[in-house]
Design a protein around this motif. Structure first.
Motif, PDB file in Angstrom:
ATOM      1  N   GLY A 111     -11.597 -20.313 -56.469  1.00  0.00           N
ATOM      2  CA  GLY A 111     -11.522 -20.886 -57.961  1.00  0.00           C
ATOM      3  C   GLY A 111     -10.495 -20.066 -59.103  1.00  0.00           C
ATOM      4  N   LEU A 112     -10.828 -19.184 -58.745  1.00  0.00           N
ATOM      5  CA  LEU A 112      -9.811 -17.928 -59.936  1.00  0.00           C
ATOM      6  C   LEU A 112      -8.646 -18.063 -59.123  1.00  0.00           C
ATOM      7  N   ILE A 113      -8.639 -17.939 -57.952  1.00  0.00           N
ATOM      8  CA  ILE A 113      -6.839 -17.870 -57.551  1.00  0.00           C
ATOM      9  C   ILE A 113      -6.093 -18.986 -57.644  1.00  0.00           C
ATOM     10  N   LYS A 114      -6.355 -19.949 -57.234  1.00  0.00           N
ATOM     11  CA  LYS A 114      -6.322 -21.735 -57.329  1.00  0.00           C
ATOM     12  C   LYS A 114      -5.660 -20.641 -58.374  1.00  0.00           C
ATOM     13  N   ARG A 115      -6.447 -20.818 -60.122  1.00  0.00           N
ATOM     14  CA  ARG A 115      -6.412 -21.024 -61.512  1.00  0.00           C
ATOM     15  C   ARG A 115      -5.495 -19.838 -61.904  1.00  0.00           C
ATOM     16  N   TYR A 116      -5.213 -18.323 -61.286  1.00  0.00           N
ATOM     17  CA  TYR A 116      -4.125 -18.163 -62.199  1.00  0.00           C
ATOM     18  C   TYR A 116      -3.196 -18.358 -60.999  1.00  0.00           C
ATOM     19  N   LYS A 117      -3.105 -19.021 -60.103  1.00  0.00           N
ATOM     20  CA  LYS A 117      -1.540 -18.841 -59.092  1.00  0.00           C
ATOM     21  C   LYS A 117      -1.142 -17.661 -57.859  1.00  0.00           C
ATOM     22  N   ILE A 118      -2.175 -17.177 -57.774  1.00  0.00           N
ATOM     23  CA  ILE A 118      -2.041 -16.375 -56.670  1.00  0.00           C
ATOM     24  C   ILE A 118      -1.319 -17.164 -56.014  1.00  0.00           C
ATOM     25  N   ASN A 119      -0.207 -16.902 -55.612  1.00  0.00           N
ATOM     26  CA  ASN A 119       0.686 -18.166 -54.416  1.00  0.00           C
ATOM     27  C   ASN A 119       0.798 -16.962 -52.879  1.00  0.00           C
ATOM     28  N   ASN A 130      -0.679  -9.947 -56.561  1.00  0.00           N
ATOM     29  CA  ASN A 130      -0.150 -10.649 -56.291  1.00  0.00           C
ATOM     30  C   ASN A 130       1.635 -10.718 -56.872  1.00  0.00           C
ATOM     31  N   ALA A 131       2.154 -10.138 -57.939  1.00  0.00           N
ATOM     32  CA  ALA A 131       3.607  -9.984 -58.375  1.00  0.00           C
ATOM     33  C   ALA A 131       4.404  -8.588 -57.477  1.00  0.00           C
ATOM     34  N   HIS A 132       3.436  -8.349 -56.747  1.00  0.00           N
ATOM     35  CA  HIS A 132       4.284  -6.915 -56.077  1.00  0.00           C
ATOM     36  C   HIS A 132       5.065  -7.522 -54.682  1.00  0.00           C
ATOM     37  N   ILE A 159      -3.303 -10.945 -49.897  1.00  0.00           N
ATOM     38  CA  ILE A 159      -3.905 -10.201 -49.791  1.00  0.00           C
ATOM     39  C   ILE A 159      -4.941 -10.272 -49.141  1.00  0.00           C
ATOM     40  N   VAL A 160      -6.312  -9.523 -48.804  1.00  0.00           N
ATOM     41  CA  VAL A 160      -7.276 -10.094 -48.351  1.00  0.00           C
ATOM     42  C   VAL A 160      -8.212 -10.213 -49.086  1.00  0.00           C
ATOM     43  N   VAL A 195     -11.808  -8.971 -62.073  1.00  0.00           N
ATOM     44  CA  VAL A 195     -11.035  -9.037 -61.202  1.00  0.00           C
ATOM     45  C   VAL A 195      -9.261  -9.593 -60.723  1.00  0.00           C
ATOM     46  N   ALA A 196      -9.076 -10.515 -61.618  1.00  0.00           N
ATOM     47  CA  ALA A 196      -8.110 -11.411 -61.788  1.00  0.00           C
ATOM     48  C   ALA A 196      -6.908 -10.586 -62.668  1.00  0.00           C
ATOM     49  N   TYR A 197      -6.820  -8.842 -63.128  1.00  0.00           N
ATOM     50  CA  TYR A 197      -5.703  -8.101 -63.659  1.00  0.00           C
ATOM     51  C   TYR A 197      -5.237  -7.819 -62.321  1.00  0.00           C
ATOM     52  N   SER A 198      -6.504  -7.674 -61.177  1.00  0.00           N
ATOM     53  CA  SER A 198      -5.614  -6.679 -59.685  1.00  0.00           C
ATOM     54  C   SER A 198      -5.109  -7.734 -59.419  1.00  0.00           C
ATOM     55  N   LEU A 199      -5.819  -9.296 -58.765  1.00  0.00           N
ATOM     56  CA  LEU A 199      -5.091 -10.854 -58.522  1.00  0.00           C
ATOM     57  C   LEU A 199      -3.148 -10.738 -58.682  1.00  0.00           C
TER      58      LEU A 199
END
Ligand code: CTP
Ligand code: MG
Length: 236
Positions: A68-76, A46-48, A54-55, A38-42
């Motif tokens: 937790g992943l949203i935080k860890r991968y800095k999805i801002n 996020n970068a686009h 994002i929902v 899931v982190a790949y598409s997040l």
């Protein structure tokens, strides 16, 4: 019109049970090259630049882990996590309810498809901006047989007209909302099916056979091979 002029909200679906995958393991968290699927598409969403928020649709069981992943991968980008439903379309419905009214377009993507990049996201958004509804798909490579009862061939379909639908699929917000309001009870496996039912044209954007969906366990072997190839040659 530039694609950045049309605000897009992404719905990322991660609330499935992954029943065809493997008992006891959640496929959206399966590690591919040491990173959760899931982190790949997040990260790609996020970068686009056209995607404003994002929902993420998660299950009762996995929402905390997704947070937790949203935080860890800095999805801002602004990220909401909403609860999914029994069928994929119920999850999309819940996601749609959380989409901002200011969004012109809604992009729907399966978290089980890790290999999307800026180029494909832009192409589908652009086409949906023009026509209202666009999906990523690839031409069928094999000969497809339609069976009648049991294992008996009824007919061979004309392969030149057959496409395998993928995600992302992008729609004008009003169109996909209306399609879901009207037809959500019919059983479908993608979002465009409901828009087709409204007799609204759906455009195909040709994608890549490498945009695989993790469905069964052996898809992880393919995923590892794809990521290895992409690391060696980023053009793929
Ligand atoms: N999905 C969802 N909510 C559901 C069903 C599916 O959010 N009720 C999501 C999955 O998490 C996945 C995507 O929709 O990212 C595509 O569905 P699929 O590949 O069928 O995944 P699962 O339904 O989880 O797997 P299975 O059908 O094998 O149980
Ligand atoms: Mg499913």
């Amino acid at each position: 019109m530039l694609i950045s002029d049309m605000p897009v909200t992404a719905i990322l679906l991660a609330a499935g049970k992954g029943e065809r995958f493997k008992k006891g393991a959640e496929k959206v968290f399966a590690l591919i090259h040491s990173q959760e699927a899931v982190a790949y598409s997040l990260k790609a969403l996020n970068a686009h630049s056209a995607i404003k928020d994002i929902v993420v649709v998660g299950s009762i069981k996995n929402s905390e882990r997704l947070a937790g992943l949203i935080k860890r991968y800095k999805i801002n980008k602004a990220c909401k996590i909403v609860k999914g439903g029994r069928r994929r379309q119920d999850s999309v419905c819940n996601g749609l309810k959380a989409v901002d009214d200011r969004a012109d377009l809604v992009l729907i993507h399966d978290a089980a498809r890790p290999f999307i990049d800026r180029g494909v996201i832009s192409s589908v958004i652009k086409e949906a901006g023009r026509s209202g509804a666009a999906i990523l798909a690839v031409p069928v490579k094999d000969t497809i047989k339609k069976a009648q009862s049991g294992l008996s061939v009824k007919e061979t379909l004309d392969r030149s007209k057959l496409w395998m639908a993928q995600t992302p699929q992008v729609f004008r917000r009003e169109l996909i909302t209306e399609a879901y309001n009207k037809y959500r009870d019919s059983d479908v496996t993608d979002d465009a099916s409901l828009v087709e039912r409204m007799n609204h044209p759906v455009k195909i954007v040709e994608g890549s056979h490498l945009n695989i969906k993790i469905t069964t366990f052996e898809d992880l072997v393919l995923a590892e091979a794809i990521i290895k190839m992409q690391t060696r040659n980023p053009k793929h």
